[in-house]
Structures are given as structure tokens and as C-alpha cells.
Design a protein around this motif. Structure first.
Motif, PDB file in Angstrom:
ATOM      1  N   ASP A   1      21.691 -26.710  16.044  1.00 27.18           N
ATOM      2  CA  ASP A   1      22.618 -25.584  16.151  1.00 27.18           C
ATOM      3  C   ASP A   1      23.259 -25.448  17.525  1.00 27.18           C
ATOM      4  N   SER A   2      22.957 -26.370  18.441  1.00 28.77           N
ATOM      5  CA  SER A   2      23.720 -26.419  19.689  1.00 28.77           C
ATOM      6  C   SER A   2      23.484 -27.757  20.368  1.00 28.77           C
ATOM      7  N   ILE A   3      24.509 -28.240  21.049  1.00 26.04           N
ATOM      8  CA  ILE A   3      24.414 -29.435  21.881  1.00 26.04           C
ATOM      9  C   ILE A   3      25.211 -29.168  23.147  1.00 26.04           C
ATOM     10  N   ALA A   4      24.590 -29.431  24.281  1.00 34.04           N
ATOM     11  CA  ALA A   4      25.250 -29.259  25.583  1.00 34.04           C
ATOM     12  C   ALA A   4      25.869 -27.871  25.718  1.00 34.04           C
ATOM     13  N   GLY A   5      25.173 -26.867  25.184  1.00 35.55           N
ATOM     14  CA  GLY A   5      25.639 -25.492  25.301  1.00 35.55           C
ATOM     15  C   GLY A   5      26.656 -25.067  24.267  1.00 35.55           C
ATOM     16  N   LYS A   6      27.146 -26.007  23.443  1.00 35.01           N
ATOM     17  CA  LYS A   6      28.121 -25.690  22.398  1.00 35.01           C
ATOM     18  C   LYS A   6      27.368 -25.279  21.140  1.00 35.01           C
ATOM     19  N   LYS A   7      27.473 -23.996  20.764  1.00 35.74           N
ATOM     20  CA  LYS A   7      26.684 -23.457  19.662  1.00 35.74           C
ATOM     21  C   LYS A   7      27.486 -23.412  18.363  1.00 35.74           C
ATOM     22  N   ASN A   8      26.765 -23.481  17.248  1.00 39.96           N
ATOM     23  CA  ASN A   8      27.393 -23.267  15.947  1.00 39.96           C
ATOM     24  C   ASN A   8      27.921 -21.833  15.874  1.00 39.96           C
TER      25      ASN A   8
ATOM     26  N   SER B   1      20.172 -37.322  24.674  1.00 40.43           N
ATOM     27  CA  SER B   1      20.149 -36.129  25.525  1.00 40.43           C
ATOM     28  C   SER B   1      19.437 -36.407  26.843  1.00 40.43           C
ATOM     29  N   LYS B   2      18.449 -37.287  26.803  1.00 36.32           N
ATOM     30  CA  LYS B   2      17.743 -37.656  28.033  1.00 36.32           C
ATOM     31  C   LYS B   2      18.584 -38.611  28.873  1.00 36.32           C
ATOM     32  N   GLU B   3      19.254 -39.554  28.201  1.00 35.46           N
ATOM     33  CA  GLU B   3      20.103 -40.495  28.926  1.00 35.46           C
ATOM     34  C   GLU B   3      21.315 -39.788  29.533  1.00 35.46           C
ATOM     35  N   GLY B   4      21.878 -38.839  28.780  1.00 33.49           N
ATOM     36  CA  GLY B   4      23.092 -38.168  29.221  1.00 33.49           C
ATOM     37  C   GLY B   4      22.867 -36.869  29.959  1.00 33.49           C
ATOM     38  N   ASN B   5      21.592 -36.458  30.073  1.00 30.60           N
ATOM     39  CA  ASN B   5      21.239 -35.238  30.808  1.00 30.60           C
ATOM     40  C   ASN B   5      21.931 -33.999  30.229  1.00 30.60           C
ATOM     41  N   PHE B   6      21.876 -33.870  28.899  1.00 27.10           N
ATOM     42  CA  PHE B   6      22.350 -32.648  28.255  1.00 27.10           C
ATOM     43  C   PHE B   6      21.265 -32.166  27.300  1.00 27.10           C
ATOM     44  N   ASP B   7      21.345 -30.907  26.888  1.00 32.26           N
ATOM     45  CA  ASP B   7      20.307 -30.351  26.027  1.00 32.26           C
ATOM     46  C   ASP B   7      20.823 -30.188  24.600  1.00 32.26           C
ATOM     47  N   TYR B   8      19.906 -29.896  23.705  1.00 32.92           N
ATOM     48  CA  TYR B   8      20.253 -29.561  22.323  1.00 32.92           C
ATOM     49  C   TYR B   8      19.155 -28.666  21.780  1.00 32.92           C
TER      50      TYR B   8
END
Length: 266
Positions: A94-101, A71-78
Motif C-alpha cells: 500500500d505504499s512504496i517510497a512514500g507514495k501511498k494508495n 528496496s534495500k538496493e535502492g534505499n527506499f521503503d515500502y
């Protein structure tokens, strides 16, 4: 009429075959992110469960640790949730890059797909090996990294950190200082009048900096765990002294910076 029926049947057959062939040769969706990460043995990272606000210190060399690094290398959150932590002893993503369960669809992980089976333990408990590939994929029951609607593929390298951090004084660094201001710089000893803030530039590319300890004549004065690493010397002092700073990384490697000063501070 019979000939028309045969022609229609042949056309339908070709249409079905074409559809099947397109489905077979259709390429899988490109991963949202794919890349290499380096994880350091015997280190930890901290996550906060967004539903409870509790923080957890976890092993960096887990499947969740790989996601954290990616997430740090790719600049996305979780985000992680600890709703069932007491029951199962694990966090779940329960979420990665804004995509939620949502409903029956959610984030799952698979290590070394398809050569190894789907893991049945929490990602914060699965210990990785050097060379593993971790797939985080989105979907419901029966989905896999090939059929998921979103995929993050992480190639893992695990190393042992035996390199000490780098450290150098940025103030004082030789020259004349009056009341915490550099008047003139020259190599060698620092001459100080009044109070001064001792500052050190510290970096560690692998496990990270844990703390910096500041000493005057081998007497510990300050332990600083956050950047910028500094300590304000505002004690009464006259004459020659030795300032020293020791930087430690997360696995215990250390390095020392030392400098001679002459000070007049009353």
C-alpha cells in the motif's frame, strides 16, 4: 469569408496533428528506480504488516521478494497491509517510497510486461524465474507500466547458494589475553588468564548468516543468531583447549573456525 474559414480549418488541423504527434513521441517517464537484484533459491525474508503488526515469513523468489530486495538496493521503503489476508491469502503493497494508495489509485505489479498478462495473484505468491522483469507501477484500473505515474523496474537474477559463509576469530586471535583484554598479539596459540569473550567475524553475501555455534572441545556452549557473534567463556578452565565456531547460512552451507588456546580461569 470562405477563404478565412478554410485557413482557420487548416490551422486547427495542423494544431491537432501537432498535438497528437507530440503525445505519440513524448517519452515515458523515467522509472523512479531501475536495477538488477539477485534472489537466492530456498530462502525467505520477513515483512511486518503495518496495520496489524503481524510478521510474515515469505519466499525470497516472489514478486514481493524482488521488491524487498530492490528496496534495500535502492534505499527506499515500502509497506504491506494484511487487511484481506484471511480472505485472499495474500498481502498487498500500500505504499512504496512514500507514495501511498489513494482512492482508486494504488500500487500494482506486472511481470515481463508487455509479453505476459497482468498477474491475478498476490505478489507474495507469484514465483519468479531467472531473467524475469518485475514492474511495480502506480495508477488506477486500466493503467500499465507505460502509463503509470510512478514506476519501479526490477531485473531479477535467481541463483542457488552453494558457497559457505566466511568465518574467523577476532578474539582470541593469538597472543596474550588477561581478563578479556588483549595484551600482546602474536601468531599461533592464545594464552588466556581469566574470563574471555570469544568473538567471530562472519559474512555471507548470498543467503545471509543464519547462526553461529560456539564449542569448547567439541562441546556446544552457545548458539548466536545475531551480530556481533560472540560467547563469553566464564567457566572454570585450566590447560589446553580447542575453541571452535561453526557458521551456517540460510540454506545450510557452513564453515568452521578453530583455534588452540591455553587458559587459566578459576
Amino acid at each position: 469569408m470562405k477563404e478565412v474559414t478554410i485557413i482557420i480549418g487548416v490551422l486547427l488541423l495542423f494544431t491537432a496533428i501537432e498535438g497528437i504527434s507530440q503525445k505519440i513521441i513524448e517519452p515515458f517517464p523515467e522509472p523512479f528506480w531501475e536495477g538488477d537484484v539477485t534472489l537466492v533459491k530456498n530462502t525467505t525474508f520477513v515483512v511486518t504488516a503495518h496495520n496489524s503488526g503481524k510478521t510474515y515469513k515469505l519466499s525470497s523468489t516472489t514478486a514481493l521478494g524482488a521488491l524487498d530486495r530492490a528496496s534495500k538496493e535502492g534505499n527506499f521503503d515500502y509497506t504491506v497491509n494484511d487487511k484481506w489476508y484471511k480472505q485472499y491469502g495474500s498481502l498487498f503493497v500500500d505504499s512504496i517510497a512514500g507514495k501511498k494508495n489513494e482512492g482508486v489509485n494504488g500500487w500494482q505489479y506486472w511481470v515481463n510486461y508487455p509479453d505476459e498478462p497482468l498477474p491475478w495473484i498476490g505478489a507474495d505468491k507469484y514465483q519468479l524465474k531467472d531473467g524475469d522483469t518485475v514492474d511495480w507501477f502506480y495508477g488506477g484500473y486500466g493503467k500499465n507500466p507505460d502509463t503509470a505515474s510512478m514506476l519501479i523496474r526490477i531485473h531479477v537474477h535467481i541463483v542457488t547458494d552453494i558457497t559457505p559463509p566466511s568465518i574467523e576469530f577476532t578474539e582470541p586471535r593469538g597472543g596474550l589475553y588477561i581478563f578479556d583484554r588483549e595484551i600482546i598479539h602474536f601468531p599461533g596459540i592464545s594464552y588466556i588468564i581469566g574470563k574471555i569473550t570469544i568473538k567471530a567475524d562472519v559474512t555471507d553475501d548470498l543467503s545471509g548468516v543464519k547462526e553461529v555455534k560456539f564449542y569448547i572441545d567439541d562441546e556446544l556452549k552457545e548458539v548466536d543468531e545475531k551480530e556481533p557473534y560472540s560467547w563469553k567463556w566464564n567457566e572454570t578452565a585450566i590447560g589446553s583447549h580447542i575453541i571452535k565456531a561453526i557458521a551456517y547460512d540460510m540454506v545450510g552451507n557452513y564453515n568452521v573456525a578453530q583455534s588452540n588456546v591455553w587458559i587459566l580461569s578459576i
